[in-house]
Design a protein around this motif. Structure first.
Motif: not given
Lengths: 508, 618
Positions: B89-95
């Motif tokens: 989910x960190x990828x979503x937060x990064x986006x």
């Protein structure tokens, strides 16, 4: 560079620098690319369809449907074409009712937004802002979900048992419905409308000649009511027309498809030829024929090509031609059986009836009586009506605001009351601005009924999907959808354009 | 400016002193706006009754016993990202972080130094307070009128107190600033205040949280948000504030224009970066990259650069045209008869397009810039091509790689972005004097707009597969993306056509008189003016498009609406901790709210933009 340009004035322009040649080359190249692209797509299509039936077959239109529909003028369609007809009628039913209600609501909302009453204006504003900013599909599904929350249908469900019944199976209410002699009476209604038009024209001419008020609208309305009213009583007189309808039916039944196709093809070619003749006539000036530009030549060639393609298509789609023939025969057959010298009242008052089954009477359904709206219909109807009314409201508001303030002030100064001002000064001018966008909203509403598929309403897309899955093919269904909606859109646009031209301010 | 005529100075003096405002009391105001006549009073009473009835009905539903709001709060991750793996989910937060950072910079670049009138802010606060009080009184218990109410007495009192406090605050401000009415507050102050308010809000917010007690009885006690939600959002808000301040520093040093051009490029670049690199997480084969791909890319950079020297030579325009046509032929030949696929073919297409355009912008001093652009285009294009062409690291099915609100946004922006260039072409074609181009464009627009979107979507899902070569599999999201692109291009084209018609003919004639080519006239003179004119209608189209994405629910793509009406109501214990069977209306209300917040914000900003651009006032 400059030297070269000067040379060009004296010498002949080389072919690769001739702008006309280059332009046509570019256009022909584009057409070639488009044609190649389509050939590639259809090549893939037939490769993928190998072994199956022809992808663009319309045979299913004349084959037995073999499935039941949940809603429509017949629940057990005989053929694919009739099933499709049910879908089309359902589309028009919800679209027309929706247009009626959306106009009513939209006008109220549009005027309320301009109200001097703060609360009313705010209320109308929030109505618009809420409804138009939420996707229509979400709204429709929401209304359907709310309708399922209504109570179970029992023998004594209200609010007014016998007159108005609301339940999770839909809403039924008492209303006038067409009865036995309806189609006979329809003839009188049509005659009334035609006569009213003539009377109105006559009264207007009289007014223009004498300068007196001739009450043209009241006269026209009176004529219509008189003829339609008399028709209510004397409609059995036209009963013998059934022989004419019968003759027409047997004519269409006996007509070979090929004759019909030839007639259609000739009509297509004639239309193209007439168009070209009119186009050429429009270019003729008193001094003789104008010089044809390459654009003009292109138009003539294009019109001719469209005519020829149309004529060829008629012969290629003999299934569709057969369907049209059958349709005509069915219509006259239906009329024949509807016309009767001894038919009763054309319209009757009808109350909802409940069918009660099961040993304890636990299975209750709506029977034949009154008007019954299914939850799916209501979901679509409420959805498109409220959604579109917000947009119509905005169009009405913009139209009223477009009338210059000076007009209002002048009207008030000359002693008109508020109501007179609105009726005689503001609205006639606002109408010119309001009609085109509202017409577009009507078209949007009609197209948006296709979302009914999400709530299970059987309009043309819903029926088409069942048809495509059961007996037809998806590709031919797609063609039918596109044809239907395109015809509808183009007719609508033509009507709006016609109004636009007619309502232009007449200038000297 | 020293010799002002008498009339002018009089006018100026008049302008400096605005007409005196006559303060009217609440009673007078009500008499004027609500009870001016019998008819008006009747209207007021009716509207009031309807408003109270509707508000109480909605509140009664929201706070009633029936809805399970846990189905919304428990499934928030589903709504936002659908099946995206929780451990990634960190990828979503990064986006989200990238978007917020860019948003902060954008606020700084466009009107970072703007100031907002304190009085206007005060009046908004007063309105907010008034609304709160009205809502509390209508939905809370009220002696005499109604005892049973959706809202508890405690909540009502709290709301009334807060409402009066806000109103009082604004009144206090107004009384204090009676003398100097032109006080303003800086954008930074407002933004900082909002960020603090937002952070406090998410840390204090309590939401219904589903619980099962020992007997398996379902309940929804109020509980604070999980820290896995609050911490990232706090970070996001801080990131936005930090980048806003950084942007301010940048503007002070290098100027607004510089930041704006960088930002436009960054926004464009961020979309593929987020979708194809961050979210999709490609498993790039570095071995193959260093042994094969890098040489292909370098080959195109050098070869294309050399070719460009010949193509963009203003001295020999004809040779340039022939060479650029040659690249187009070569690119087509890559499909057939050469049938070379993969990176070389795709880069060849990029080359052909670049070479086609390059000669039109050829000028003596521009060669260095043209070459630099070329290198950048090839590098960026190859990066994304390689990233798109590799398998994902994530172990998820293709269908659920994107979903929920993330899909809604990505779909809308992606299809609009692809539709835009197509729409410009079609609009130009429709305005063209060449009959075939015109006819093709008209045919395209009328055909596409005449048929409802849902029919196109059904066809895209049901028939698309038949029109591509056997063996090519396209997932649903790509198919609906194509359908949306084709559909919206027709609508956008009509908007752009309006702009093209509004650009004066004198502009074109002047450009031609200066010796510009048709291509240069269009791209440098006509389009920039036309596009500026049509920004408001295009924002309107963006709003419509955003709403239209909900239609993909019908064809089985899991965006917001489909999750609300299919995924969640079908949840049973094995797939979720709770069962939410039959929870449709509460889910729909939530989804409607999400859509509403997005579209309403967009339409408001579009209004502001319209005022700023002064469209229709020039």
């Amino acid at each position: 560079m400059t030297a070269k340009t000067r040379d060009a004035d004296t010498t002949r322009v080389p072919l690769w620098r001739n702008v006309t040649v280059l332009k046509w080359l570019a256009q022909i190249a584009t057409v070639a690319v488009v044609v190649l692209l389509f050939m590639w797509l259809f090549g893939n299509f037939s490769a993928n369809q190998e072994g199956g039936t022809s992808p663009f077959s319309f045979r299913f239109l004349n084959e037995p449907a073999g499935f039941q529909l949940g809603e429509g003028f017949t629940l057990t369609p005989e053929s694919g074409a009739q099933a499709l007809m049910v879908g089309i009628v359902n589309t028009f039913k919800v679209a027309l009712l929706g247009i009626l209600m959306a106009t009513l609501l939209g006008v109220i909302v549009g005027i309320s937004r301009l109200s001097s009453n703060w609360l009313v204006a705010k209320f109308a504003t929030s109505y618009v802002e809420f409804l138009r900013n939420i996707p229509l599909l979400v709204q429709m599904v929401f209304w359907l979900a709310l309708l399922t929350l209504l109570g179970k249908l029992t023998a004594d469900t209200g609010p007014i048992p016998g007159f108005l019944i609301t339940s999770s199976k839909g809403v039924a209410f008492a209303f006038v419905v067409p009865a036995e002699g309806f189609f006979q009476w329809l003839l009188f209604v049509v005659a009334g409308i035609v006569a009213a038009r003539y009377v109105k024209r006559w009264r207007r001419r009289l007014r223009d000649e004498t300068g007196n008020e001739t009450h043209e609208l009241s006269w026209a309305l009176g004529t219509f009511v008189a003829i339609a009213g008399v028709g209510l009583a004397i409609h059995p007189l036209v009963g013998p027309l059934r022989h004419l309808w019968g003759a027409l039916e047997s004519f269409f039944v006996g007509l070979p498809v090929i004759v019909f196709q030839v007639v259609l093809a000739v009509v297509a070619l004639l239309a193209a030829a007439l168009w070209i003749r009119r186009f050429l006539a429009s270019l003729r000036t008193p001094a003789g024929m104008a010089k044809l530009t390459d654009d003009d030549y292109y138009r003539i060639v294009f019109a001719g090509a469209v005519g020829v393609v149309g004529a060829v298509a008629v012969f290629m789609l003999d299934e569709v031609a057969q369907t049209l023939l059958n349709g005509a025969a069915n219509v006259f057959g239906g009329l024949e059986s509807a016309y009767h010298a001894a038919a009763g009242w054309p319209i009757v008052w009808s109350q909802p009836v409940l069918n009660i089954a099961g040993d304890q009477g636990q299975f209750v359904t709506y029977g034949d009586g009154g008007v019954v709206f299914t939850p799916a219909f209501l979901g679509v109807f409420i959805g498109v009506t409220l959604y579109t009314s917000a947009f119509i409201g905005e169009a009405v508001r913009a139209g009223i605001l477009s009338v210059p303030k000076g007009q209002t002030e002048a009207g008030l100064a000359s002693g008109l009351t508020r109501t007179q001002l609105l009726r005689l000064v503001v609205l006639p001018q606002a109408f010119r601005v309001i009609i085109p966008p509202v017409g577009n909203q009507y078209l949007n509403l009609a197209k948006n009924t296709s979302l009914g598929i999400a709530v299970g309403y059987l309009e043309i897309v819903g029926v088409g999907q069942i048809l495509a899955a059961k007996i037809g093919s998806r590709a031919s269904m797609a063609v039918i959808w596109m044809g239907f909606y395109l015809a509808m859109s183009l007719t609508f646009s033509a009507m709006i354009n016609w109004y636009n031209r007619r309502s232009l301010i007449v200038e000297r | 400016m020293t010799s002002l005529g008498p009339t002018e100075s009089v006018l100026d003096a008049e302008r400096e002193s605005p007409p005196q405002k006559v303060a009217i009391g609440a009673f007078d105001w009500m008499r004027k706006h609500l009870f001016s006549s019998v008819f008006n009073t009747t209207l007021t009473v009716i509207a009031l009754l309807i408003a109270v009835f509707v508000t109480r009905g909605i509140a009664g539903f929201i706070f009633g016993d029936r809805p399970k709001w846990g189905s919304v709060t428990e499934n928030m991750r589903l709504y936002m990202t659908f099946g995206y793996p929780p451990e990634q989910i960190f990828r979503v937060w990064l986006s989200v972080g990238i978007v917020f950072a860019l948003f902060g910079l954008t606020l700084a670049a466009w009107g970072g130094g703007n100031r907002v009138s304190a009085n206007r802010l005060a009046s908004s606060v007063t309105k907010l307070g008034g609304t709160l009080v009205a809502l509390a009184l209508v939905t809370g218990p009220f002696p005499i009128l109604w005892d049973d109410a959706p809202l508890s007495l405690r909540a009502e009192i709290i709301m009334v107190v807060i409402g009066f406090a806000l109103g009082g605050l604004a009144m206090f401000h107004k009384a204090r600033t009676e003398e100097q009415p032109e006080r303003t507050i800086s954008r930074t102050g407002i933004l900082a205040g909002s960020v603090v308010f937002f952070i406090a809000f998410i840390w204090l917010l309590q939401v219904p949280t589903p619980m099962l007690d020992a007997d398996g009885v379902y309940s929804e006690p109020l509980a604070p948000l999980a820290t896995t939600t609050t911490w990232p959002w706090t970070l996001m808000a801080v990131i936005m504030m930090v980048f806003f301040l950084l942007g301010g520093v940048f503007v002070d040093r290098r100027g607004e224009e510089r930041l704006r051009s960088v930002l436009v490029a960054s926004w464009l670049f961020s979309y593929p970066l987020i979708v194809f690199v961050i979210l999709r997480a490609p498993d790039i084969d570095w071995n193959q990259f260093w042994t094969r791909d890098i040489w292909i890319v370098l080959g195109f950079v050098v070869g294309g650069g050399l070719l460009l020297l010949l193509v963009a030579d203003p001295e020999r325009p004809e040779r340039g045209r022939i060479l650029s046509l040659g690249t187009v032929v070569l690119a087509i030949a890559m499909f057939w008869p050469l049938s070379i696929g993969g990176l070389p073919r795709n880069l060849m297409i990029v080359t052909a397009i670049y070479m086609l355009v390059a000669p039109s912008f050829a000028a003596k001093g521009a060669m260095k810039r043209t070459l630099a652009n070329w290198v950048a285009v090839v590098l960026i294009a190859s990066f994304f091509m390689i990233a798109m062409d590799t398998e994902m690291i994530l172990q998820i099915s293709k269908e659920s790689f994107l979903g929920g609100l993330a899909l809604t946004i990505i779909l809308a922006l992606g299809a609009l972005g692809l539709a835009f260039p197509l729409a410009i072409l079609v609009a130009l074609g429709r305005q063209s004097r060449m009959p075939i181009f015109r006819q093709l464009s008209i045919g395209y627009v009328e055909l596409i707009r005449g048929v409802p979107l849902i029919v196109w979507l059904i066809m895209a899902i049901g028939l698309f597969g038949f029109f591509v070569p056997t063996g090519v599999e396209l997932d649903k999201v790509i198919r609906v993306l194509v359908a949306f692109t084709i559909f919206w291009a027709a609508y956008l084209a009509e908007n752009i056509r309006g702009g093209l018609q509004a650009v004066g003919k004198g502009q074109t004639e002047a450009a031609e008189a200066l010796g510009m080519t048709a291509f240069q006239t269009t791209t440098l003179i006509v389009l920039p003016q036309a596009l500026r004119l049509v920004i408001p209608p295009i924002v309107g189209q963006v709003i419509t498009s955003f709403k239209d994405t909900s239609l993909v629910a019908i064809v089985g793509v899991f965006e917001l609406l489909n999750i609300a009406i299919r995924s969640i109501p079908a949840q049973t214990v094995p797939t979720s901790n709770f069962t939410f069977i039959g929870t449709v209306s509460e889910n729909l209300l939530f989804v409607a709210m999400v859509y509403w917040v997005f579209t309403y914000t967009m339409s408001r900003s579009s209004l502001r933009l319209e005022e700023k651009l002064g469209v229709g006032k020039r």
